[in-house]
Scaffold this motif. Structure first.
Motif, PDB file in Angstrom:
ATOM      1  N   GLU A  34      76.936  78.624  31.176  1.00  0.00           N
ATOM      2  CA  GLU A  34      76.419  77.250  31.157  1.00  0.00           C
ATOM      3  C   GLU A  34      74.903  77.238  30.985  1.00  0.00           C
ATOM      4  O   GLU A  34      74.365  76.408  30.249  1.00  0.00           O
ATOM      5  CB  GLU A  34      76.807  76.525  32.444  1.00  0.00           C
ATOM      6  N   SER A  91      67.182  73.604  20.635  1.00  0.00           N
ATOM      7  CA  SER A  91      67.442  72.893  19.380  1.00  0.00           C
ATOM      8  C   SER A  91      66.915  71.454  19.415  1.00  0.00           C
ATOM      9  O   SER A  91      66.163  71.034  18.536  1.00  0.00           O
ATOM     10  CB  SER A  91      68.945  72.896  19.106  1.00  0.00           C
ATOM     11  N   GLU A  92      67.318  70.701  20.434  1.00  0.00           N
ATOM     12  CA  GLU A  92      66.964  69.282  20.490  1.00  0.00           C
ATOM     13  C   GLU A  92      65.469  69.059  20.719  1.00  0.00           C
ATOM     14  O   GLU A  92      64.844  68.260  20.012  1.00  0.00           O
ATOM     15  CB  GLU A  92      67.777  68.581  21.591  1.00  0.00           C
ATOM     16  N   ALA A 107      70.146  76.740  24.945  1.00  0.00           N
ATOM     17  CA  ALA A 107      70.310  76.672  23.489  1.00  0.00           C
ATOM     18  C   ALA A 107      70.229  75.230  22.999  1.00  0.00           C
ATOM     19  O   ALA A 107      69.588  74.944  21.986  1.00  0.00           O
ATOM     20  CB  ALA A 107      71.637  77.305  23.073  1.00  0.00           C
ATOM     21  N   VAL A 108      70.845  74.312  23.727  1.00  0.00           N
ATOM     22  CA  VAL A 108      70.796  72.893  23.343  1.00  0.00           C
ATOM     23  C   VAL A 108      69.376  72.361  23.475  1.00  0.00           C
ATOM     24  O   VAL A 108      68.870  71.666  22.583  1.00  0.00           O
ATOM     25  CB  VAL A 108      71.789  72.058  24.184  1.00  0.00           C
ATOM     26  N   LEU A 109      68.699  72.682  24.580  1.00  0.00           N
ATOM     27  CA  LEU A 109      67.311  72.240  24.755  1.00  0.00           C
ATOM     28  C   LEU A 109      66.412  72.821  23.675  1.00  0.00           C
ATOM     29  O   LEU A 109      65.543  72.124  23.144  1.00  0.00           O
ATOM     30  CB  LEU A 109      66.790  72.631  26.141  1.00  0.00           C
ATOM     31  N   ARG A 168      74.065  78.048  27.342  1.00  0.00           N
ATOM     32  CA  ARG A 168      74.328  76.898  26.463  1.00  0.00           C
ATOM     33  C   ARG A 168      73.316  75.782  26.683  1.00  0.00           C
ATOM     34  O   ARG A 168      72.866  75.150  25.725  1.00  0.00           O
ATOM     35  CB  ARG A 168      75.746  76.386  26.677  1.00  0.00           C
ATOM     36  N   ALA A 169      72.931  75.526  27.935  1.00  0.00           N
ATOM     37  CA  ALA A 169      71.940  74.480  28.221  1.00  0.00           C
ATOM     38  C   ALA A 169      70.612  74.810  27.551  1.00  0.00           C
ATOM     39  O   ALA A 169      69.985  73.943  26.928  1.00  0.00           O
ATOM     40  CB  ALA A 169      71.755  74.325  29.727  1.00  0.00           C
TER      41      ALA A 169
END
Length: 105
Positions: free
Chosen positions: A24, A34-35, A30-32, A27-28
């Protein structure tokens, strides 16, 4: 009578944050990456909430990863107790806040 308790673990309070698993957390981040990276690339800065020390550490790590990825320093600044601002050089000053119209005498 005395009971033996095995495999008993401390549980956080109901309203407290629970730690993320390694997957988790990966993934958190990786999303941060990118965004927040896309937003910083578009306008030079981004503000993001960080309510806990874990969230602050996560955002600082994302800033370091973006710096390595772009080869350009991504700075981190605390805006208040609950948010951090990530920005590129040249965007050090905070964006202008809209001012309220002044009453006419």
């Amino acid at each position: 009578m005395i009971r033996d308790l095995y495999n008993v673990r401390w549980q956080p309070a109901e309203d407290g944050p629970t730690p993320l698993t390694d997957e988790e957390e990966r993934r958190a981040r990786a999303v941060l990456f990118s965004e927040l990276g896309n937003t910083i690339a578009d306008r030079g800065w981004v503000r993001f909430p960080a309510y806990s020390p874990e969230e602050r550490r996560r955002l600082i790590d994302v800033a370091h990863r973006l710096t390595s990825h772009w080869g350009q320093q991504v700075f981190v600044e605390a805006e208040d107790q609950c948010s951090l601002r990530l920005f590129l050089a040249g965007y050090e000053t905070r964006p202008a806040q809209p001012s309220l119209p002044q009453p006419q005498p």
